[in-house]
Design an enzyme around this catalytic site. Sequence first.
Site, PDB file in Angstrom:
ATOM      1  N   TYR A  71     -44.734   4.574 -16.478  1.00 53.15           N
ATOM      2  CA  TYR A  71     -44.274   5.493 -15.436  1.00 53.15           C
ATOM      3  C   TYR A  71     -44.141   4.892 -14.044  1.00 53.15           C
ATOM      4  O   TYR A  71     -43.603   5.545 -13.150  1.00 53.15           O
ATOM      5  CB  TYR A  71     -45.234   6.689 -15.313  1.00 53.15           C
ATOM      6  CG  TYR A  71     -45.467   7.429 -16.598  1.00 53.15           C
ATOM      7  CD1 TYR A  71     -44.447   8.188 -17.185  1.00 53.15           C
ATOM      8  CD2 TYR A  71     -46.697   7.400 -17.227  1.00 53.15           C
ATOM      9  CE1 TYR A  71     -44.665   8.889 -18.358  1.00 53.15           C
ATOM     10  CE2 TYR A  71     -46.924   8.105 -18.402  1.00 53.15           C
ATOM     11  CZ  TYR A  71     -45.904   8.841 -18.966  1.00 53.15           C
ATOM     12  OH  TYR A  71     -46.120   9.539 -20.128  1.00 53.15           O
ATOM     13  N   ALA A  80     -53.939   9.172 -13.938  1.00 59.92           N
ATOM     14  CA  ALA A  80     -55.084   8.414 -14.465  1.00 59.92           C
ATOM     15  C   ALA A  80     -55.761   7.667 -13.329  1.00 59.92           C
ATOM     16  O   ALA A  80     -55.093   7.198 -12.400  1.00 59.92           O
ATOM     17  CB  ALA A  80     -54.630   7.423 -15.535  1.00 59.92           C
ATOM     18  N   SER A  86     -62.976   5.958 -12.305  1.00 58.43           N
ATOM     19  CA  SER A  86     -62.814   7.016 -13.304  1.00 58.43           C
ATOM     20  C   SER A  86     -64.091   7.795 -13.565  1.00 58.43           C
ATOM     21  O   SER A  86     -65.155   7.207 -13.794  1.00 58.43           O
ATOM     22  CB  SER A  86     -62.331   6.412 -14.628  1.00 58.43           C
ATOM     23  OG  SER A  86     -62.297   7.402 -15.630  1.00 58.43           O
ATOM     24  N   HIS A  88     -64.574   9.341 -16.237  1.00 55.44           N
ATOM     25  CA  HIS A  88     -64.915   9.060 -17.630  1.00 55.44           C
ATOM     26  C   HIS A  88     -65.924   7.922 -17.715  1.00 55.44           C
ATOM     27  O   HIS A  88     -66.775   7.907 -18.598  1.00 55.44           O
ATOM     28  CB  HIS A  88     -63.662   8.755 -18.455  1.00 55.44           C
ATOM     29  CG  HIS A  88     -62.858   9.961 -18.756  1.00 55.44           C
ATOM     30  ND1 HIS A  88     -63.168  10.829 -19.774  1.00 55.44           N
ATOM     31  CD2 HIS A  88     -61.750  10.471 -18.167  1.00 55.44           C
ATOM     32  CE1 HIS A  88     -62.286  11.818 -19.809  1.00 55.44           C
ATOM     33  NE2 HIS A  88     -61.413  11.618 -18.836  1.00 55.44           N
ATOM     34  N   ASP A  95     -62.503  15.174 -21.755  1.00 51.91           N
ATOM     35  CA  ASP A  95     -61.198  15.803 -21.930  1.00 51.91           C
ATOM     36  C   ASP A  95     -61.264  16.586 -23.231  1.00 51.91           C
ATOM     37  O   ASP A  95     -61.730  16.065 -24.253  1.00 51.91           O
ATOM     38  CB  ASP A  95     -60.086  14.757 -22.018  1.00 51.91           C
ATOM     39  CG  ASP A  95     -59.825  14.054 -20.701  1.00 51.91           C
ATOM     40  OD1 ASP A  95     -60.253  14.555 -19.643  1.00 51.91           O
ATOM     41  OD2 ASP A  95     -59.184  12.985 -20.723  1.00 51.91           O
ATOM     42  N   GLU A 144     -55.238  19.220 -14.290  1.00 48.62           N
ATOM     43  CA  GLU A 144     -55.720  18.821 -15.610  1.00 48.62           C
ATOM     44  C   GLU A 144     -56.696  19.877 -16.132  1.00 48.62           C
ATOM     45  O   GLU A 144     -57.910  19.730 -15.994  1.00 48.62           O
ATOM     46  CB  GLU A 144     -56.405  17.449 -15.560  1.00 48.62           C
ATOM     47  CG  GLU A 144     -55.468  16.307 -15.254  1.00 48.62           C
ATOM     48  CD  GLU A 144     -56.124  14.945 -15.417  1.00 48.62           C
ATOM     49  OE1 GLU A 144     -57.333  14.849 -15.739  1.00 48.62           O
ATOM     50  OE2 GLU A 144     -55.408  13.953 -15.214  1.00 48.62           O
ATOM     51  N   HIS A 147     -59.670  18.545 -18.306  1.00 47.01           N
ATOM     52  CA  HIS A 147     -60.651  17.566 -17.824  1.00 47.01           C
ATOM     53  C   HIS A 147     -61.882  18.290 -17.284  1.00 47.01           C
ATOM     54  O   HIS A 147     -61.861  18.836 -16.192  1.00 47.01           O
ATOM     55  CB  HIS A 147     -60.026  16.687 -16.731  1.00 47.01           C
ATOM     56  CG  HIS A 147     -60.950  15.617 -16.228  1.00 47.01           C
ATOM     57  ND1 HIS A 147     -60.872  14.317 -16.670  1.00 47.01           N
ATOM     58  CD2 HIS A 147     -61.948  15.657 -15.316  1.00 47.01           C
ATOM     59  CE1 HIS A 147     -61.799  13.598 -16.039  1.00 47.01           C
ATOM     60  NE2 HIS A 147     -62.469  14.399 -15.213  1.00 47.01           N
TER      61      HIS A 147
END
Length: 180
Positions: A71, A80, A86, A88, A95, A144, A147
């Site tokens: 992208y 992202a 992050s 995560h 997610d 999101e 998330h």
Amino acid sequence: MVNKHRPLNPATYVPAKLVRVQGERLRAEAADAYTQLAKAAKAAGVNIMPISGYRSYSQQASLYDSYVRQYGQSTADTIAARPGYSEHQTGLAMDIGNASGICALQACFATTPAGKWAAENCWKYGFIIRYPAGAEATTGYTYEPWHLRYVGGQDLANAVKSKGTLEAYFGLEAAPDYLP
């Protein structure tokens, strides 16, 4: 607190104790809360499925780089986190999706039974929807609804939810872009 202005330190941070929950890994306290959330959803007739929990620095780098190639960097930065930035990687984010896979990792997830249930109930288990609709200028990420970010107990999650974002709750500046 991790966002585009607040990287992990060190960038390659790994939580001390990660446990498996439905095939994904989270910190123990987040895993326990997620298990309770998933059980409550199932009792309400909604199947919430984990899609992605803990990601290492290198896993996040691979994901982010794939988005940059696909992208371009400006779009990748809205969908992202860069490695080292992050949620995560903290072991506190999950997610989620629904068993059918419909609208997985898409804004339309909010209209599915799993998305609706999570939006209405995740705070009861210490989670918030980290990147809510309309908060893009604050969080730097597109909406999101899948998330979930574990923040702690029910009272804290409800307080954060009422403020809209973690940035607002903590009185932090908006972080729409990475600092130079």
